[in-house]
Design an enzyme around this catalytic site. Structure first.
Site, PDB file in Angstrom:
ATOM      1  N   LYS A   1      -4.115  -2.623  17.736  1.00  0.00           N
ATOM      2  CA  LYS A   1      -5.418  -3.238  17.497  1.00  0.00           C
ATOM      3  C   LYS A   1      -6.234  -2.350  16.564  1.00  0.00           C
ATOM      4  CE  LYS A   1      -5.403  -5.878  21.630  1.00  0.00           C
ATOM      5  NZ  LYS A   1      -5.530  -6.007  23.013  1.00  0.00           N
TER       6      LYS A   1
ATOM      7  N   HIS B   1      -9.968  -3.984  21.895  1.00  0.00           N
ATOM      8  CA  HIS B   1     -10.687  -3.575  20.691  1.00  0.00           C
ATOM      9  C   HIS B   1     -11.913  -2.736  21.064  1.00  0.00           C
ATOM     10  CE1 HIS B   1      -8.345  -7.012  19.091  1.00  0.00           C
ATOM     11  NE2 HIS B   1      -8.318  -6.274  17.996  1.00  0.00           N
TER      12      HIS B   1
ATOM     13  N   MET C   1     -10.778 -10.931  20.534  1.00  0.00           N
ATOM     14  CA  MET C   1     -11.425 -11.898  21.434  1.00  0.00           C
ATOM     15  C   MET C   1     -12.904 -11.554  21.607  1.00  0.00           C
ATOM     16  SD  MET C   1      -9.201 -14.159  22.411  1.00  0.00           S
ATOM     17  CE  MET C   1      -9.622 -14.878  23.993  1.00  0.00           C
ATOM     18  N   GLY C   2     -13.231 -10.286  21.694  1.00  0.00           N
ATOM     19  CA  GLY C   2     -14.606  -9.863  21.944  1.00  0.00           C
ATOM     20  C   GLY C   2     -15.485  -9.786  20.709  1.00  0.00           C
TER      21      GLY C   2
END
Length: 126
Positions: free
Chosen positions: A22, A54, A96-97
């Site tokens: 990541k 992340h 995703m965040g």
């Protein structure tokens, strides 16, 4: 207070040497007093195999930057496939965040750090 010279000391790219991991694209900038225009800023790329999320990378980097008097914000994330033997780096996916980083910016930074590599990017994948 951090100055532009302090920003120049921060490496544009710090990524692990091999594997798929990541990464986050972070904007760093000198802390400016309230009511004054924002100072100089630049984007940096950070990617590590140890990070499960992340946010793990961003939390570590933002903590280091705050100690230096530098503010930062996460612009997004994705993944990096780094094959040092083949001199290839591929940037793709999203966080995703934090959402998808602008891989074109990340790729330009990585190309400057690894000029003899084939560096590509795509918006697909996770």
């Amino acid at each position: 207070m951090a100055a532009a010279a302090d920003l120049a000391q921060i490496p544009d790219v710090d990524i692990d040497s091999d594997g798929v991991f990541k990464y986050v694209l972070i904007r760093v900038h000198a802390v400016s007093p309230p009511g004054t225009p924002a100072g100089e800023s630049k984007e940096i790329v950070r990617g590590y195999k140890w990070a499960e999320y992340h946010a793990d990378i961003y939390d570590k980097v933002s903590g280091e930057m705050q100690k230096k008097g530098i503010d930062c914000e996460c612009l997004g994330g994705g993944r990096i496939s780094h094959q040092s033997q083949d001199k290839k780096i591929h940037v793709y996916g999203y966080s995703m965040g934090y959402g998808r980083a602008q891989h074109s910016i990340s790729t330009e930074k990585i190309k400057a750090r690894y000029p003899d590599y084939s560096v590509t990017w795509a918006d697909d994948g996770y």
